[in-house]
Every structure is written in C-alpha cells, then in structure tokens.
Design an enzyme around this catalytic site. Structure first.
Site, PDB file in Angstrom:
ATOM      1  N   ASP A 212       0.832  -1.205   0.000  1.00  0.00           N
ATOM      2  CA  ASP A 212       0.000   0.000   0.000  1.00  0.00           C
ATOM      3  C   ASP A 212       0.870   1.258   0.000  1.00  0.00           C
ATOM      4  O   ASP A 212       0.708   2.155   0.829  1.00  0.00           O
ATOM      5  CB  ASP A 212      -0.941   0.005   1.202  1.00  0.00           C
TER       6      ASP A 212
ATOM      7  N   PRO B  76       0.571   8.127  -1.602  1.00  0.00           N
ATOM      8  CA  PRO B  76       0.938   9.438  -1.029  1.00  0.00           C
ATOM      9  C   PRO B  76       0.513   9.615   0.420  1.00  0.00           C
ATOM     10  O   PRO B  76       1.205  10.273   1.187  1.00  0.00           O
ATOM     11  CB  PRO B  76       0.216  10.428  -1.954  1.00  0.00           C
TER      12      PRO B  76
ATOM     13  N   ASN C  29       0.616   7.448   2.696  1.00  0.00           N
ATOM     14  CA  ASN C  29       1.472   6.644   3.565  1.00  0.00           C
ATOM     15  C   ASN C  29       2.928   7.092   3.525  1.00  0.00           C
ATOM     16  O   ASN C  29       3.827   6.326   3.881  1.00  0.00           O
ATOM     17  CB  ASN C  29       1.372   5.166   3.192  1.00  0.00           C
TER      18      ASN C  29
END
Length: 764
Positions: A178, A181, A183
């Site tokens: 995942d 942006p 994260n």
C-alpha cells in the site's frame, strides 16, 4: 430543499457505489470524515480517553475511526509517538489480533531511516496498541494537494529515500502492498514510509479471501488490481512507487481518478499518463510502471539510479511552502498541553528570560520537535517572530464583514457562475438596505474560470482575507475538490449550490470540514431519478447507460439508480461506454432488443444529445431521464426535437413557481434587467443562511469566529425564498433535493420534486 417543507426521508441507507461486478476490496481503516480533525491538528482528549498507555502520557487525539484511535503520546524523556489503540470490540474478532500482531512484527522487521520505527506495542493487551515515532510533517498527498507538484530535485530525493525504505522492506522478506501518497510523511530531513497494516511476508497466505483487491486503487500494480495473490511481490511495491512519483511530479495519479472499477481497468489495460513528468525521471518512472513485474527495476536498482541527491539534514530538498507547513506543525509541538517546566532544565523558569521561538527550540533539543524527526532545518527557513511578525491592524470603527464568491465566471460553467454571483450580490444589497443591520457586508468575488489548476489560488485569495466569514461556491465538482485544501486549512465555511461530488464532504480523509452542500450529492440525485421512473411508469427493464467522459459523476449516478432498482427487485439493462463513443444507435438498439422499457442516461450533455437523437430514430417511446450535468440550454439547442419529452433532474427550483421568491424575482429584474437564471435563487438563500448566523453572533455581543461557523450552520434549519434547508452531520443536504423538469416546446417545464422513496404500489 423543498417548496414548503422537507421531502420524505431518504432511502434506508446510502446507495452502494460499487458496481456489482467489482471484486471485493479491503477498506482502508480511515477516520470518519464527519468527525475527523483538521489535517495536522491535535484534538483534545475526550472524557472517555485514558490519560496514559504503557508509559506514554497521552496529549491529544491525532485521528479516530471505526478501528480505533490514534493519540499523540509523550514518554518521560520527552519523546513523542503516535500511539494507535484499537477498540476492544475489534480485538474480540477471531482474526483481528493475528492481523494486528502481523502489522507490529512487519514494522519491527524493517530497519531503515526512511521508515517510521515502532517504539512499543502490545498486541495481547485488552485493547491492542502500537506506538511509532511521531513525524509532525504533512503526508505527501496532503502536501501536493495544498501546494502543487514537487520540483524534479524533490521528486528525485523522495524517490531515492523511498526506494531505500522499500529495499529494507523487501530485504526483511515483506511486501508493503500500500505505497501511496497518504502513507508517506514529509520531514525536513527526508520522507518516511508508514503503515504496514496490510504488509505480508513474501509467499505468505493472506488472511483475506483470495479474490480480494487489497490496497488503494490508483496506486496498485496490475497483479494487485486483478487480485492475483500468488504474483504479488516486491515488484508490486515498485509499481506503486512509480505511481507515487508520477503523482508527486504532476499532481495527479498516472491512471486518473474516478470509479474504482475504472481505475482497476486502466491499471491493467491502459498506458499511464506521464505528461508533465520531468525528462530526467521519465524513463525510470516508465520502467517502474511496466505491466510485467519481471520488467520492473528492483528497489536497489532504483536507489542506484537516484544516488546523486540525498536529503542530508537541511530542509532545502522541499519547496518553501511545504517547509513552512512542517515548521508550523513543529511549532505546535512546542505548546503541547501540560508539559512540566522542570523538564526543560533545573533552573526555575520564572528566573529565565522569555526565549523567542527559535531559542526555545534549541532549549528543547532532544525533546518535542527533534525527537519527532523534525530537525532544525525547517526553522532556518523562517523569519524570527520577534522581528518579522506583522502588526495586527487596529479594529475598524465601523465594522464590516465580507462574503466571498468562488465561481466560474469565464469558463465552461460561466452561466451558472454568473447566476450565483448575482444571487449573492442581491443578498448582500438586501442586507445592507436594512435599517437594523448590526454591520455592513461586502462581496468579494474570485473567478477560477472553471479550471481546477486555478481553483486553489482562487480559494486562497478568499481565505487570505481575514474579513471573509464565508464563501459561496465553487461552481463545479473538480474546481471544488482542487480548492478544498485551502478552505480546510482556514476552516472557512463553504456553501455550494451546484457541486454535488460526494468527495467534497465524504472523502474519508478528514477533508470537507467546512463544506455544506445545498445541492444533493450525485448518488442521491441518481436515486431520485430511479424513484421517479418507478413512480411514473410500470417499468420492469429500465436501461442504465454510464458514459465515462466524467467518470466519477456518471459512476455515482449509476450507483444511485442501481441501488433503487435492485431494492425494487427490478433488473435493469446496463451499458458502460467509454468517452468518445458516437455510435449510440447501435448501443441503444441492443438495449432495446434486451427489453429496455425506460432509459436513464448517466453522462454529460454531448452524449445525452447523441442518445436523444438515437432513441428518436429508433422510435423509443419509454421514459427518458437524465441528471444535473445535462440540465443546461445546450441540450435543448443541440438535441432539438429529439429532446422533447425528456425528463431531467436538477438541484434547483424555478423561481417563477415560488410565491415566496416574488420579491427576489422583482429585485433581480430591476437590478439585472432579466428574470433570475437557475441557481441564482439558491445562491441568494445560501448567503442569507450564512448572514443569519453571523447576525445572531454579533447581537449576542460576541465577535464572529469563522472557524467555528460551519458546525453552527450544519445544525440550522433555514427557510429561504427557494425552500427549506437542513443538513446532516457531514454538511450534505438532508433531503433528495432534486426537482424534475420535462422538455416541452424547447423549454424546461417544471414538474415536481423527485420522490424521496418508492411509490406506495411498489414493493421495495
């Protein structure tokens, strides 16, 4: 909105936005947008919150959602941490602790300066918790949304650091799955990769079903988009990194936005849009986005290609506007609640001179900001407060306040934007004509030209004026979405009468904190169209055509209509056509051959014109309905006779049908020499709604605080000249709010409000 009172309640639940054919997707654990704090803000603890957890003194809330709460915690030595605590009912679920324990173990296995480290955890506690080092900077997604794309050097440094983080992830035998942006957090000394909640060991069997799409559409590899679990590995993270770098460099995802199924399809079958990616990065990004995992570079190879730039310890790897955001949030860490003065040193603080902000930061070395990874580079880019802070202007003797209008006055929706400006102007003039007014009003207009690339600047022109108490607008869905970061940052009330995109109030990321929508959201408007078909016809095979020029708008209308027809046990005839389709006679002929007896068009005006002509040529006699974005003079002019008999749903009432609006209509004729256009009356009401609440505040002896105004407005029931308005907790209008029109003799003839529920003779 209704002519005399609120319409019947909405359907039992919101329409299911997911097409039936879409694979299941594990939802990201995001905060509830109706209660989420302002991005970057620290919210007070609630009475039910604990004061400490396992040695972490809790200072406030960073966010909350269905899974639990994230707190800001501080250890005895002053180090800050983000402490994630899950709800007890989640912990009681059979596989939850296994997933949580796996997240903790995954994060602990990653050793990289560019990944946020775990500082403590207890998966076996009654309420499992995990603490990670706190980074006060914004996420990459937030920074790009608020300040625009990053320059090439920033993207190169970002890519190099994240590639190093992923190399450590992969070396630990993990796949992040995942990389997006949201994260990636930005600090002055480089980015930090976070959230290992869905990471898993290479080759490990997932704890979710094998056909589940896990991750964030738009930042998924093709093998993830098609849920090919056995093929998901380190190259999947590299693909996501390529998407992230393209987004950072251009301000948009390489596979666009819109419906989830459309994003997944584009990811698997279409080439990415890399327009605007700097030439020096283009080959690398293109290689990362190869459809075949074997053709993508490894994280180590990406690192080798981006070694010429490293963040170091200075803040100059980021644009000044982003550095300022980091600095402001770092400053907030210096004023945390109830920090004991003795922890700054042995001396009595009363005997010490009051330091300025920069000196105080040096005294706190090893404490709040430096422990948070903020460094001192951000402060070097800022002026000293004692020298450079602008003096507060003296209060005006005769107080005035300003209402803003953010509209498209020169672009594709200028007819609507001009009508909105005129409605607002009449509201301001009517208020200033009152003898009992407690202040005077001015109107300040900002034109974005219907261009989402201009929308943020147009918004900042209004948010930067401290006298602006509220704003009418924006005119269009995507200019509204682009402008949202400015209004969120200022907490400035924003009332739109024409932007029905659900992401304005329900994005799932804490956005839309000050937005109120007088118009219904598109999915709700779609339910109104379907209920109208069921009420007025005996249709058993309604056709639904989704035309993807404006993917999100069409998808939401389709979701709303599908929701209603499914609940009525009516099986529609569906079709989805790409943008640019011209052979509507063939498509609609096939739908008629399958028994289509009514037609719902979920698309824009050009395709509605083609559909109207095709249905006319095919001799179709069933009901033909469509929604808001076709309700314009252009449809009448271009479709001509083929438009006759069409039914259109729009979020506006004809002022000529409202006796309560007679004075407004007369004032409009006198001021502008013509009857008010659609959307002018609702704009008049929106401004009066804001002004009504400001008057109450002023007459109570208080000074209006625009940052506290939106929550008040959301609780108000207001009766205007165009009808009644009441909102739900998210700021969306708490009604169907769609008015129906029939095309008759080349004009829109008003009919009635769309029904808010099924007809009595239908079993739904």
């Amino acid at each position: 909105m209704s002519p005399t009172a609120q319409p019947d309640p909405q359907p039992d639940s919101q329409p299911d936005p997911q097409p039936d054919s879409q694979p299941d997707r594990q939802p990201d654990p995001q905060p509830d947008p109706r209660s989420a704090p302002r991005p970057g803000a620290l919210q007070p603890l609630l009475p039910s919150d604990p004061s400490s957890i396992a040695g972490y003194r809790l200072l406030g809330r960073l966010g909350a959602g269905g899974m639990g709460v994230v707190y800001l915690g501080r250890t005895d030595n002053g180090e800050l941490a983000a402490v994630k605590v899950t709800h007890a009912d989640q912990a009681d679920q059979a596989d939850f602790r296994a997933r949580f324990r796996r997240e903790v173990e995954a994060a602990r296995r990653v050793a990289s300066p560019w990944a946020v480290p775990v500082t403590g955890a207890d998966p076996d506690a009654p309420e499992p918790w995990m603490a990670t080092a706190f980074v006060p900077g914004p996420s990459l997604g937030e920074a790009v949304s608020a300040h625009g794309p990053l320059p090439e050097r920033s993207v190169r440094i970002l890519g190099g650091a994240l590639a190093r983080a992923l190399a450590a992830v992969h070396e630990a035998g993990l796949v992040h799955r995942d990389v997006k942006p949201g994260n990636v957090l930005l600090a002055v000394d480089g980015p930090r990769l976070i959230d290992f909640g869905i990471a898993r060991t290479t080759g490990e069997s997932a704890l979710t079903s094998t056909d589940m799409v896990v991750g964030t559409p738009g930042f998924l590899a093709p093998e993830q988009a098609e849920a090919r679990g056995a093929e998901i590995g380190p190259p999947s993270d590299v693909f996501a990194l390529g998407c992230l770098l393209a987004h950072a460099a251009t301000g948009r995802p390489p596979f666009g936005t819109g419906a989830v199924d459309a994003l997944l399809y584009r990811t698997v079958h279409d080439e990415p849009d890399l327009t605007g990616v700097p030439e020096g990065l283009l080959d690398l990004v293109r290689a990362c986005l190869a459809k075949d995992p074997a053709q993508r570079p490894t994280a180590e190879e990406i690192t080798a290609r981006l070694t010429e730039d490293t963040p170091g310890t200075a803040a100059d790897w980021l644009p000044a506007s982003v550095v300022r955001t980091i600095a402001e949030r770092s400053a907030a860490m210096l004023t945390l609640p109830e920090i004991d003065a003795t922890e700054l040193g042995a001396s009595d603080p009363v005997d010490q001179p009051t330091p300025n902000r920069r000196k105080f930061l040096l005294l706190a070395a090893g404490g709040a900001v430096l422990a948070a990874g903020g460094g001192i580079g951000a402060w070097a880019a800022l002026p000293d407060d004692d020298k450079d802070r602008k003096a507060t202007p003296p209060p005006k003797k005769e107080r005035h306040w300003v209402i803003g209008v953010h509209a498209d006055l020169t672009g594709p929706a200028k007819d609507i934007g001009i009508a909105q400006e005129r409605g607002a102007q009449l509201a301001v003039e009517a208020f200033n004509a009152r003898k009992d007014r407690p202040f005077t009003l001015e109107l300040k207009v900002s034109d974005d030209g219907g261009d989402k690339n201009r929308a943020l600047a147009a918004a900042r022109e209004l948010t930067g004026d401290p006298d602006v108490l509220g704003v009418l607008g924006p005119t269009s869905d995507y200019t509204g979405l682009a402008a949202l970061p400015a209004y969120d940052e200022a907490l400035l009330p924003l009332i739109t009468v024409s932007a029905g995109l659900n992401l304005l109030t329900n994005s799932g990321s804490g956005q839309g904190l000050s937005v109120l929508q007088i118009c219904p959201q598109h999915a709700i408007a779609g339910t109104g169209l379907a209920y109208y078909v069921l009420t007025k016809t005996r249709s058993i095979r309604p056709g639904i055509l989704q035309e993807r020029t404006d993917d999100t708008y069409a998808w939401q209308y389709t979701g709303g209509t599908n929701f209603v027809f499914r609940r009525a046990n009516v099986r529609p005839v569906p079709r989805v056509v790409p943008a640019g389709t011209t052979d509507y006679k063939r498509v609609l002929g096939e739908m008629m051959a399958e028994g289509m007896d009514a037609y719902v068009h979920c698309g824009l005006t050009p395709s509605a014109v083609l559909a109207a002509r095709a249905l006319d040529e095919l001799g179709f006699t069933g009901m033909r309905v469509t929604g808001q974005h076709v309700f314009e003079p252009r449809f009448l002019m271009e479709a001509g006779d083929a438009a006759e008999g069409w039914i259109l749903g729009a979020p506006v009432v004809d002022p000529a049908t409202r006796k309560e609006a007679s004075a407004f209509v007369a004032a409009h004729r006198k001021r502008y020499g013509a009857a008010p256009a659609f959307y002018a009356g609702e704009s008049f009401d929106a401004v009066n709604l804001m002004v009504q609440e400001v008057v109450k505040i002023v007459r109570s002896g208080k000074r209006p605080d625009r940052t506290a105004l939106a929550p008040l407005l959301r609780k108000v029931r207001y009766d205007g000249v165009m009808g009644g308005y009441v909102f739900d907790g998210s700021g969306a209008i708490d009604a169907v709010g769609t008015f129906m029109y029939a095309v008759e003799n080349g004009r829109y003839k008003p009919l009635e409000f769309a029904p808010a529920g099924p007809p009595k003779n239908r079993q739904v």
